[in-house]
Design a protein around this motif. Structure first.
Motif: not given
Length: 259
Positions: A49, A51-53, A55-56, A223
């Motif tokens: 997770i 890359p997603k974290t 970018s968010e 996270t």
């Protein structure tokens, strides 16, 4: 022959670095498998997770933390170098400032956080001031002691050539203290990163400290660990930059020591 040996140091360092990272992640994975606890997730899930974290919104928090570390360390290095030169080159200044250094250095600086918050508020300045307060004295003492260890004959040679005070500092003192200063900087960067985490839990909505605690309060452990890993990467990259500077600017020190 010496040149040939130096040529292979970087690949060897990279191999050791790779082994260290691999060992750390294997141990992390092993403990995650053994304990089977949500508070200790599998590293593969954390990295999945990442890359997603990033970018968010985590990238903004990482930039805020990095900026505070760099600014705080740069200010502390400036005053540490200034104070170290003053106390290392002047016996009178050392006698005057020595009691202050030894009285203030052992004081737990995090205990001063409420005072700093009252004086500077709870915003950006407090976080930078705390970093400066915690590492400046260590840098100052390391630089002062390094100056004392410089061979006096180096000063005599320049004096016989009619060198000025500034030329002594430029050609003897600064090169002479650089290895020790970079070594002290390695330690203080790690301390600055740790301190930043604490200060970013107060009066801010930006920074990895805030990000990690926020994820913890939401019981979002994946996270949270992404934030911890990111903070570790920042510290590691700064440490690596100092190592590169040491390899580039202090080669003479390695040759002298025979390493």
């Amino acid at each position: 022959m010496d040149k040939g040996k130096r040529k292979f140091r970087l690949p060897k360092s990279l191999r050791l670095l790779f082994i260290g990272v691999l060992t750390f992640n294997l141990l992390w994975w092993l403990f995650a498998v053994i304990f089977q606890n949500k508070a200790l997730p599998n590293p593969l899930d954390v990295y999945a997770i990442f890359p997603k974290t990033l970018s968010e919104g985590m990238f903004t928090h990482a930039v805020a933390s990095l900026r505070r570390i760099v600014i705080g360390t740069a200010i502390a290095l400036f005053f540490g170098l200034l104070g170290g030169l003053l106390t290392g080159l002047s016996k009178r200044a050392n006698k005057m400032l020595n009691p202050l250094l030894y009285l203030s250095y052992p004081v737990p600086k995090l205990a001063l956080l409420p005072v700093v918050m009252i004086i500077f508020g709870i915003g950006e300045n407090t976080k930078i001031v705390m970093i400066v307060l915690i590492i400046v004295f260590q840098l100052m003492i390391s630089i002062r002691d390094s100056i004392r260890n410089i061979n006096k004959e180096n000063f005599y040679v320049l004096s016989s050539l009619g060198a000025t005070r500034w030329q002594h500092i430029r050609h003897v003192v600064l090169p002479g203290i650089l290895p020790d200063m970079l070594s002290a900087l390695r330690v203080t960067v790690g301390i600055a990163t740790s301190v930043l985490f604490v200060t970013e839990t107060f009066g801010t909505d930006k920074g990895l400290g805030f990000f990690i605690v926020d994820a913890w309060m939401r019981i979002d452990y994946l996270t949270m660990y992404v934030g911890i890993v990111t903070l570790s990467i920042i510290g590691f990259l700064l440490f690596l930059i100092i190592d590169v500077a040491d390899a580039v600017f202090c080669r003479w020190s390695k040759l002298r020591s025979g390493n």
